[in-house]
Design a protein around this motif. Structure first.
Motif, PDB file in Angstrom:
ATOM      1  N   GLY A 187       0.807  -1.269   0.037  1.00  0.00           N
ATOM      2  CA  GLY A 187       0.249   0.111   0.033  1.00  0.00           C
ATOM      3  C   GLY A 187       0.714   1.197  -0.041  1.00  0.00           C
ATOM      4  N   GLY A 188       2.163   1.110  -0.525  1.00  0.00           N
ATOM      5  CA  GLY A 188       2.881   2.247  -0.295  1.00  0.00           C
ATOM      6  C   GLY A 188       2.999   3.061  -1.903  1.00  0.00           C
ATOM      7  N   LEU A 189       2.406   2.726  -2.726  1.00  0.00           N
ATOM      8  CA  LEU A 189       2.104   3.313  -3.985  1.00  0.00           C
ATOM      9  C   LEU A 189       1.293   4.564  -3.897  1.00  0.00           C
ATOM     10  CD1 LEU A 189       2.290   0.864  -6.757  1.00  0.00           C
ATOM     11  CD2 LEU A 189       4.205   2.494  -6.133  1.00  0.00           C
ATOM     12  N   SER A 190       1.463   5.681  -4.377  1.00  0.00           N
ATOM     13  CA  SER A 190       0.538   6.758  -4.329  1.00  0.00           C
ATOM     14  C   SER A 190       0.639   7.173  -5.855  1.00  0.00           C
ATOM     15  CB  SER A 190       1.046   7.933  -3.306  1.00  0.00           C
ATOM     16  OG  SER A 190       2.218   8.380  -3.986  1.00  0.00           O
ATOM     17  N   ALA A 191      -0.334   7.949  -6.174  1.00  0.00           N
ATOM     18  CA  ALA A 191      -0.492   8.740  -7.366  1.00  0.00           C
ATOM     19  C   ALA A 191      -0.958   9.982  -7.226  1.00  0.00           C
ATOM     20  CB  ALA A 191      -1.941   7.910  -8.215  1.00  0.00           C
ATOM     21  N   ARG A 192      -0.149  10.679  -8.373  1.00  0.00           N
ATOM     22  CA  ARG A 192      -0.142  12.096  -8.554  1.00  0.00           C
ATOM     23  C   ARG A 192      -0.963  12.684  -9.914  1.00  0.00           C
ATOM     24  NH1 ARG A 192       5.874  14.244  -6.782  1.00  0.00           N
ATOM     25  NH2 ARG A 192       5.481  13.389  -4.545  1.00  0.00           N
ATOM     26  N   PRO A 193      -2.268  12.283  -9.894  1.00  0.00           N
ATOM     27  CA  PRO A 193      -3.058  12.478 -11.079  1.00  0.00           C
ATOM     28  C   PRO A 193      -3.028  14.051 -11.629  1.00  0.00           C
ATOM     29  CG  PRO A 193      -4.461  12.199  -9.457  1.00  0.00           C
ATOM     30  CD  PRO A 193      -3.073  11.829  -8.662  1.00  0.00           C
ATOM     31  N   GLU A 194      -2.951  14.117 -12.770  1.00  0.00           N
ATOM     32  CA  GLU A 194      -3.046  15.479 -13.262  1.00  0.00           C
ATOM     33  C   GLU A 194      -3.692  15.323 -14.758  1.00  0.00           C
ATOM     34  OE1 GLU A 194       1.017  16.382 -15.542  1.00  0.00           O
ATOM     35  OE2 GLU A 194       1.271  15.904 -13.427  1.00  0.00           O
ATOM     36  N   PRO A 195      -4.405  16.422 -15.360  1.00  0.00           N
ATOM     37  CA  PRO A 195      -5.122  16.292 -16.363  1.00  0.00           C
ATOM     38  C   PRO A 195      -4.053  15.994 -17.592  1.00  0.00           C
ATOM     39  CG  PRO A 195      -5.530  18.286 -15.357  1.00  0.00           C
ATOM     40  CD  PRO A 195      -4.394  17.789 -14.735  1.00  0.00           C
ATOM     41  N   LEU A 196      -4.520  14.888 -18.467  1.00  0.00           N
ATOM     42  CA  LEU A 196      -3.507  14.481 -19.392  1.00  0.00           C
ATOM     43  C   LEU A 196      -4.235  14.107 -20.682  1.00  0.00           C
ATOM     44  CD1 LEU A 196      -1.421  11.640 -17.507  1.00  0.00           C
ATOM     45  CD2 LEU A 196      -0.918  14.120 -17.932  1.00  0.00           C
ATOM     46  N   ASP A 197      -3.619  14.578 -21.817  1.00  0.00           N
ATOM     47  CA  ASP A 197      -4.008  14.447 -23.127  1.00  0.00           C
ATOM     48  C   ASP A 197      -3.812  12.812 -23.361  1.00  0.00           C
ATOM     49  OD1 ASP A 197      -4.660  13.615 -25.987  1.00  0.00           O
ATOM     50  OD2 ASP A 197      -4.216  15.879 -26.428  1.00  0.00           O
ATOM     51  N   LEU A 198      -4.877  11.722 -23.338  1.00  0.00           N
ATOM     52  CA  LEU A 198      -4.695  10.446 -23.330  1.00  0.00           C
ATOM     53  C   LEU A 198      -4.285  10.080 -24.922  1.00  0.00           C
ATOM     54  CD1 LEU A 198      -4.875   7.779 -21.947  1.00  0.00           C
ATOM     55  CD2 LEU A 198      -7.265   7.660 -22.784  1.00  0.00           C
ATOM     56  N   GLY A 199      -4.837  10.701 -25.926  1.00  0.00           N
ATOM     57  CA  GLY A 199      -4.386  10.305 -27.189  1.00  0.00           C
ATOM     58  C   GLY A 199      -2.860  10.582 -27.292  1.00  0.00           C
ATOM     59  N   THR A 200      -2.376  11.790 -26.795  1.00  0.00           N
ATOM     60  CA  THR A 200      -0.730  12.114 -27.124  1.00  0.00           C
ATOM     61  C   THR A 200      -0.181  10.933 -26.510  1.00  0.00           C
ATOM     62  OG1 THR A 200      -1.264  14.431 -27.121  1.00  0.00           O
ATOM     63  CG2 THR A 200       0.865  13.790 -26.607  1.00  0.00           C
ATOM     64  N   HIS A 201      -0.328  10.677 -25.204  1.00  0.00           N
ATOM     65  CA  HIS A 201       0.327   9.495 -24.552  1.00  0.00           C
ATOM     66  C   HIS A 201       0.309   8.398 -25.301  1.00  0.00           C
ATOM     67  CE1 HIS A 201       1.564  11.296 -20.750  1.00  0.00           C
ATOM     68  NE2 HIS A 201       0.559  12.271 -21.144  1.00  0.00           N
ATOM     69  N   ALA A 202      -0.953   8.041 -25.775  1.00  0.00           N
ATOM     70  CA  ALA A 202      -1.019   6.700 -26.549  1.00  0.00           C
ATOM     71  C   ALA A 202      -0.314   6.814 -27.708  1.00  0.00           C
ATOM     72  CB  ALA A 202      -2.367   6.448 -27.077  1.00  0.00           C
ATOM     73  N   ARG A 203      -0.211   7.752 -28.454  1.00  0.00           N
ATOM     74  CA  ARG A 203       0.592   7.808 -29.866  1.00  0.00           C
ATOM     75  C   ARG A 203       1.992   7.691 -29.553  1.00  0.00           C
ATOM     76  NH1 ARG A 203      -2.948  12.244 -30.844  1.00  0.00           N
ATOM     77  NH2 ARG A 203      -4.372  11.831 -32.357  1.00  0.00           N
ATOM     78  N   MET A 204       2.478   8.252 -28.400  1.00  0.00           N
ATOM     79  CA  MET A 204       4.070   8.202 -28.340  1.00  0.00           C
ATOM     80  C   MET A 204       4.447   7.042 -27.945  1.00  0.00           C
ATOM     81  SD  MET A 204       4.803  12.028 -26.415  1.00  0.00           S
ATOM     82  CE  MET A 204       6.741  11.790 -26.488  1.00  0.00           C
ATOM     83  N   LEU A 205       3.734   6.291 -26.894  1.00  0.00           N
ATOM     84  CA  LEU A 205       3.854   4.891 -26.571  1.00  0.00           C
ATOM     85  C   LEU A 205       3.687   3.822 -27.316  1.00  0.00           C
ATOM     86  CD1 LEU A 205       2.756   5.097 -22.700  1.00  0.00           C
ATOM     87  CD2 LEU A 205       5.119   5.179 -23.601  1.00  0.00           C
ATOM     88  N   THR A 206       2.672   4.008 -28.481  1.00  0.00           N
ATOM     89  CA  THR A 206       2.660   3.014 -29.355  1.00  0.00           C
ATOM     90  C   THR A 206       3.650   3.147 -30.235  1.00  0.00           C
ATOM     91  OG1 THR A 206       0.146   3.176 -29.174  1.00  0.00           O
ATOM     92  CG2 THR A 206       0.807   2.359 -31.382  1.00  0.00           C
ATOM     93  N   GLU A 207       4.195   4.325 -30.774  1.00  0.00           N
ATOM     94  CA  GLU A 207       5.255   4.479 -31.632  1.00  0.00           C
ATOM     95  C   GLU A 207       6.416   3.679 -31.151  1.00  0.00           C
ATOM     96  OE1 GLU A 207       5.291   5.359 -34.877  1.00  0.00           O
ATOM     97  OE2 GLU A 207       2.913   5.473 -34.842  1.00  0.00           O
ATOM     98  N   LEU A 208       6.743   4.147 -30.010  1.00  0.00           N
ATOM     99  CA  LEU A 208       7.602   3.151 -29.350  1.00  0.00           C
ATOM    100  C   LEU A 208       8.048   1.881 -29.702  1.00  0.00           C
ATOM    101  CD1 LEU A 208      10.024   4.240 -27.166  1.00  0.00           C
ATOM    102  CD2 LEU A 208       8.776   3.318 -25.347  1.00  0.00           C
ATOM    103  N   PHE A 209       6.897   1.252 -29.625  1.00  0.00           N
ATOM    104  CA  PHE A 209       6.611  -0.427 -30.230  1.00  0.00           C
ATOM    105  C   PHE A 209       6.844  -0.592 -31.616  1.00  0.00           C
ATOM    106  CE2 PHE A 209       6.038  -0.528 -25.525  1.00  0.00           C
ATOM    107  CZ  PHE A 209       6.695  -1.563 -25.040  1.00  0.00           C
ATOM    108  N   ARG A 210       6.923   0.448 -32.519  1.00  0.00           N
ATOM    109  CA  ARG A 210       6.504   0.401 -34.056  1.00  0.00           C
ATOM    110  C   ARG A 210       7.568  -0.808 -34.439  1.00  0.00           C
ATOM    111  NH1 ARG A 210       2.567   0.963 -37.022  1.00  0.00           N
ATOM    112  NH2 ARG A 210       2.117   3.127 -35.966  1.00  0.00           N
ATOM    113  N   THR A 211       9.084  -0.338 -34.122  1.00  0.00           N
ATOM    114  CA  THR A 211      10.001  -1.188 -34.704  1.00  0.00           C
ATOM    115  C   THR A 211       9.988  -2.761 -34.165  1.00  0.00           C
ATOM    116  OG1 THR A 211      11.594   0.628 -34.489  1.00  0.00           O
ATOM    117  CG2 THR A 211      12.559  -1.372 -34.980  1.00  0.00           C
ATOM    118  N   ALA A 212       9.666  -2.691 -32.896  1.00  0.00           N
ATOM    119  CA  ALA A 212       9.431  -4.182 -32.426  1.00  0.00           C
ATOM    120  C   ALA A 212       8.192  -4.948 -33.275  1.00  0.00           C
ATOM    121  CB  ALA A 212       9.253  -4.095 -31.051  1.00  0.00           C
ATOM    122  N   ALA A 213       7.146  -4.071 -33.435  1.00  0.00           N
ATOM    123  CA  ALA A 213       6.176  -4.930 -34.028  1.00  0.00           C
ATOM    124  C   ALA A 213       6.432  -5.129 -35.571  1.00  0.00           C
ATOM    125  CB  ALA A 213       4.877  -4.054 -34.303  1.00  0.00           C
TER     126      ALA A 213
END
Length: 737
Positions: free
Chosen positions: A401-427
């Motif tokens: 129970g030692g994990l905590s979160a610091r939520p903030e407003p995020l653009d989910l689409g931007t994060h999804a694009r960047m992390l998906t592209e990170l796996f482009r070469t592997a795919a």
């Protein structure tokens, strides 16, 4: 001759016969022929009735009763013509005033379930009656007698009060906590049933003795002086059925608030063995009521009491045993968690001292050839080990129970694009299509950037690992409860009955169709914790065709503006390292470097880890020609296509693993004599013995040194060649004349 009034009564009734046989002239009522009309009429009515009825006539209350009243009299019968005060002397103090009042006032009275201590069996017996007293008036309206209608309700009252005791005992098992609390509750319920349970004691067999663990009364009330007979000694059981009635000498007189006859000394106890759980026995002793007859109904009641007590004790013992087991498991779990946390922290220092110098050496620009390949391989392995250590730290913090979160407003689409592209070469290297669909969302999501990255990287890495062919698709859309991100694949899928298990800790996919079966089984467990920590939810679903859909839902950050991607959407080194590792699952085996002389022995190397394949090939360069394959099926095909000098295979691989590959080789007439070396992370003599018994020529434990690997390979090949040469020579000798 004038007809007598009683001649008209049914002659087949015993009570009528008794009426005629009684010398009424010797009673205050006088001869039958002289009875007044009111008495004649009432007596005729009573004698003909099938309901228990009696006439108490005159000031002396002389009895006239019918056949139905005889069971109430019991052994007192016959009492025809006897004064009621004589027949019912033991209860006349109670009923006498009631009868006198009816005679005096002419007003009827009624009693329901009245407790009367009747002596029908030689002792005062607690009995219950519902009865009515009604005045019998003469022609002048004066009350001359009393009509008694009565019904004994003892059986019904006893059943009700005993059922109440049994019910309270049965509920004690579900409302009490520990065994001690349960026993206290049981004794309390038995104490409230003191009309039938004058006292109770419970002894538990400890192995050495029967220890008193519960009592309805203070112990000093139940144990006479030592110079008299010891009650506990009298309660030792030697009967076959585990129950007996014992005499108590001297008699006991436990305190009670019962009426006086019930306070009589207790002279007998019913003793029975009852179950206590976990193979133990207990002895329940119940003091028998001095105002109740010991009959089969009483015995059945006390046996039922014993069954309820035994069931409650057994259930409590099972609960405590389960509680202790869960406490031990919790303590063990805590110890494991602390150990993992400590080990993970301790690993970080040597990892830093390994990763740092490796980075310096690689960046120096002074490395070439095999040395550079070896150091880069070591660097990749160090990064993977660091990720595993970080995962263990995340897991232990989540478990504690030692994990905590610091939520903030995020653009989910931007994060999804960047992390998906990170796996482009592997795919691409895996031959997979990697697609991304991002809808316009009405608002940003409320999430912790670091935790969101960990979640998406894990889901994408799993999708690539468990999708042999087809596509991986990331979809972002607006849902009714929040923003939805789905990672879809056309991979091996998850059976419906196993979908919840994918989020359990230490669960790993071991399917033969995976690109790799490496991992420590805590990724998705940590993912779910991180998602729930951010107020979201995650689930796994099937799809119409093959494959799996992981559905992530995150809450909206209503009325907020998304944090700038430049500050929150950067990709961490940890994420890049994970994507680089995913490339390694699909890296094509490369031809051996160095000398290609045909005189070098040929080795087929099977391992699902590309870095391990590269390392072994690098070490054996100059000692053997290495053909690298990624799984057991490819290895078996290579062996049958062109049998080599040695098979070097990992024990754990997707598809045909090392053990199955070894069995297939030994079963093939062409390959049966091929030397085989198994290697695995399973250490200990048992693993080596198992491998050798399965038919392996040698066994290597990871991590192994380069020198050890070369020595084992050369030695195994040489020994196999010597065996073949010896077999040839032996065959020539047999063929010589």
């Amino acid at each position: 001759m004038t007809a007598r009034w009683y001649d008209g009564l049914p002659g087949d009734l015993p009570a009528v016969s008794l009426l005629r046989a009684t010398d009424w002239s010797a009673t205050p009522v006088g001869a039958l022929e002289q009875w007044p009309d009111a008495l004649r009429t009432t007596a005729s009515l009573v004698l003909r009735s099938r309901f228990p009825m009696m006439v108490a006539w005159g000031p002396e209350l002389v009895q006239v009763y019918n056949d139905a009243f005889v069971p109430i009299l019991g052994p007192k019968h016959p009492q025809m013509g006897v004064r009621l005060s004589e027949t019912w002397a033991e209860i006349f103090d109670t009923v006498g005033p009631m009868l006198a009042d009816v005679l005096a006032t002419g007003t009827a009275t009624w009693a329901e379930d009245e407790l009367l201590f009747v002596e029908r069996l030689g002792f005062p017996e607690d009995t219950y009656f519902s009865f009515s007293y009604s005045a019998i008036a003469d022609e002048n309206g004066r009350s001359e007698g009393v009509l008694v209608t009565a019904m004994e309700t003892t059986a019904r009252v006893l059943d009700a009060r005993r059922l109440r005791v049994a019910h309270e005992l049965s509920t004690a098992a579900t409302t009490s906590g520990s065994s001690a609390e349960l026993i206290t509750a049981l004794m309390g319920h038995l104490a409230r049933g003191q009309a039938d349970v004058r006292f109770a004691t419970l002894h538990l067999d400890t192995g050495d003795e029967l220890a008193l663990v519960g009592s309805t009364h203070p112990l000093e009330e139940l144990q006479p002086p030592r110079d008299d007979q010891d009650v506990t000694a009298a309660w030792e059981l030697d009967t076959d059925d585990g129950q007996t009635v014992v005499s108590l000498r001297p008699a006991l007189r436990p305190t009670t608030d019962l009426p006086e006859p019930m306070r009589a000394p207790v002279t007998r106890a019913f003793v029975q063995q009852v179950a206590a759980g976990e193979g133990r026995r207990a002895v329940l002793s119940v003091g028998l009521s001095p105002t109740r007859r010991w009959d089969e109904d009483y015995r059945r009641f006390l046996l039922m009491v014993g069954q309820h007590v035994g069931s409650a004790l057994t259930a409590a013992a099972a609960r405590e045993s389960e509680h202790e087991r869960l406490e031990r498991l919790a303590a063990l779990d805590l110890a494991k968690r602390d150990f993992l946390a400590d080990v993970s922290h301790e690993f970080r220092t040597p990892l830093t001292l390994i990763a740092g110098p490796l980075q310096v050496a690689v960046d120096s620009g002074q490395l070439t050839g095999p040395v550079e390949d070896a150091l880069r391989l070591a660097q990749r392995s160090t990064e993977r080990l660091t990720r595993m250590v970080d995962s263990l730290l995340d897991f232990t913090r989540a478990e504690a129970g030692g994990l905590s979160a610091r939520p903030e407003p995020l653009d989910l689409g931007t994060h999804a694009r960047m992390l998906t592209e990170l796996f482009r070469t592997a795919a691409d290297e895996a031959g997979l299509d990697l697609a991304l669909e991002v809808a316009t969302l009405p608002a940003p999501v409320l999430a912790d950037p670091a935790h969101l990255e960990t979640v998406l990287v894990n889901l994408l890495a799993n999708a690539v690992k468990f999708t042999p062919s087809g596509e991986v698709r990331v979809v972002v859309l607006a849902g009714s409860d929040g923003a939805v991100l789905e990672v879809q694949d056309t991979g091996i899928g998850v059976p419906p009955e196993e979908r919840e298990l994918v989020f359990a800790r230490f669960q790993r996919g071991r399917t033969s169709a995976a690109r790799s079966i490496e991992g420590i089984g805590i990724g998705l467990s940590t993912v779910r914790t991180l998602v729930e920590l951010q107020g979201g939810s995650i689930s796994v679903h099937g799809r119409p065709g093959p494959g799996t859909v992981f559905r992530l839902v995150l809450p909206w950050a209503v009325g907020a503006t998304a944090v700038s991607p430049s500050s929150s959407a950067s990709v961490s080194a940890r994420a890049r390292s994970a994507a680089e590792e995913a490339r390694g699952w699909s890296r094509d085996p490369r031809p051996a470097s160095g000398l290609a002389a045909s005189l070098l022995p040929r080795v087929v190397l099977a391992d699902d880890n590309a870095d391990v394949r590269d390392f072994v090939a690098l070490v054996l360069d100059g000692h053997a020609r290495v053909e690298r394959v990624g799984d057991g099926d490819a290895a078996l095909a290579a062996l049958r296509r062109d049998p080599p000098d040695l098979l070097l295979t990992d024990l754990r691989m997707p598809g045909t693993d090392g053990r199955a590959l070894l069995a297939a080789v030994r079963a093939d007439p062409v390959l049966a004599s091929l030397p085989v070396i198994l290697f695995s992370a399973h250490a200990g003599p048992e693993a080596a013995v198992e491998a050798l018994n399965a038919g392996a020529d040698n066994y290597l434990v990871k991590p192994f040194t380069a020198a050890e690997l070369v020595a084992r390979v050369r030695g195994t090949i040489s020994l196999a060649a010597a065996r073949r040469q010896a077999a040839v020579l032996a065959g020539r000798r047999l063929a010589s004349p």
